[in-house]
Design an enzyme around this catalytic site. Sequence first.
Site, mmCIF file in Angstrom:
data_model
loop_
_atom_site.group_PDB
_atom_site.id
_atom_site.type_symbol
_atom_site.label_atom_id
_atom_site.label_comp_id
_atom_site.label_asym_id
_atom_site.label_seq_id
_atom_site.Cartn_x
_atom_site.Cartn_y
_atom_site.Cartn_z
ATOM 1 N N GLY A 53 0.836 -1.180 0.000
ATOM 2 C CA GLY A 53 0.000 0.000 0.000
ATOM 3 C C GLY A 53 0.882 1.244 0.000
ATOM 4 O O GLY A 53 1.563 1.517 -0.992
ATOM 5 N N SER A 120 6.573 -4.507 -1.865
ATOM 6 C CA SER A 120 6.187 -3.169 -2.282
ATOM 7 C C SER A 120 6.342 -2.217 -1.089
ATOM 8 O O SER A 120 7.440 -2.106 -0.536
ATOM 9 C CB SER A 120 4.755 -3.196 -2.832
ATOM 10 O OG SER A 120 4.447 -2.022 -3.524
ATOM 11 N N TRP A 121 5.284 -1.516 -0.659
ATOM 12 C CA TRP A 121 5.398 -0.714 0.561
ATOM 13 C C TRP A 121 5.798 -1.587 1.744
ATOM 14 O O TRP A 121 6.507 -1.128 2.652
ATOM 15 C CB TRP A 121 4.087 0.007 0.855
ATOM 16 C CG TRP A 121 3.976 0.479 2.273
ATOM 17 C CD1 TRP A 121 3.193 -0.056 3.255
ATOM 18 C CD2 TRP A 121 4.707 1.557 2.883
ATOM 19 N NE1 TRP A 121 3.380 0.623 4.433
ATOM 20 C CE2 TRP A 121 4.300 1.612 4.243
ATOM 21 C CE3 TRP A 121 5.657 2.466 2.418
ATOM 22 C CZ2 TRP A 121 4.816 2.558 5.130
ATOM 23 C CZ3 TRP A 121 6.176 3.406 3.306
ATOM 24 C CH2 TRP A 121 5.760 3.446 4.641
ATOM 25 N N ASP A 274 8.498 -5.063 -13.687
ATOM 26 C CA ASP A 274 7.695 -4.365 -12.693
ATOM 27 C C ASP A 274 7.503 -2.918 -13.139
ATOM 28 O O ASP A 274 8.456 -2.136 -13.186
ATOM 29 C CB ASP A 274 8.402 -4.424 -11.336
ATOM 30 C CG ASP A 274 7.538 -3.935 -10.182
ATOM 31 O OD1 ASP A 274 6.658 -3.096 -10.412
ATOM 32 O OD2 ASP A 274 7.776 -4.401 -9.044
#
Length: 329
Positions: A53, A120-121, A274
Amino acid sequence: MDKVLGQKRAGAHLYPPIDPFDQRMLDVGDGHKIYVEQCGRRDGIPVVVLHGGPGGGCSPAMRRYFDPEIYRVILFDQRGCGRSRPHASVEANTTWHLVADIELIRETLGIDRWIVFGGSWGATLALIYAQAHNDRAAALALRGVFLMTQPELDWFYGGGAARFWPDLWEKFAGLIPKDEHGDLIAAYHRRLFSGDLPTEIRYARAWAGWENALAAMGSDGVTGESAGEYARAFARLENHYFQNAGFLTEDQQILNRLDRLADIPGVIVQGRYDMICPPESAHRLAQGWPKSRLMMIGRAGHALSEPGISAELVRTMDVMADKRELLGL
């Protein structure tokens, strides 16, 4: 259909679904209560899972990257999202609040040291947590590296990815008047925090849709519309963090503090294609972190559900289980 098939192929690499043996709401202060669960082996190797997120929340699929006969898996919804309350709240919600929450979870569950797993986050947060508490992180397993730098934000919200996806970018940027295009994060911030619920949901769905469409190679930019409640929490929290540069004191903070990871081994699993978090960040991280190993996955994008990424993450956790004594676990 391609996205569904991709998820099924990814599922073939995972352990069978399991249910938690412990679920609780943990009061972390500041008016926040966060959802925490444990599954797998009660006395197993502890691993904490940090979702993406910010604002994505954890899911049952995230339990399946770990052998349940070996691992004690701890998942939680970060402040403001998933089952944590208050929902979509950005009050007292910063990177440093989340780092403190992770430590509170560890202390509450009586864990001395654990493996930190994030994508990710979640990879960003894992790195920041390990730099702040390097005596508690036995190893890191990271996916789709995001270092919370301005060039990364410029890539995704300033027109870089738009060069590959001009049609989808037009939908995302087209909701904003052209005189505000110089800072789309700020423009969306004004609308996501307008105080008008229909407006917030409309722009939240556009924000989430732009990211979701580029997450997996197999989707080719096609994705369903997110539920309004989920999209609002996801977009508000993500935008809040990006508007504030992740609440870091310097743009290259993670890279500038890699000496704090000198004794921590790690594996970086990165999709070659990505489009959300380009591989340059993973490469730079690996170059400055001697105990890390970068696994570049061909024919893979950003999503956790990419088959090649799922397979490598499961293999990584199986290898770490075999090395538990070397990791001091």
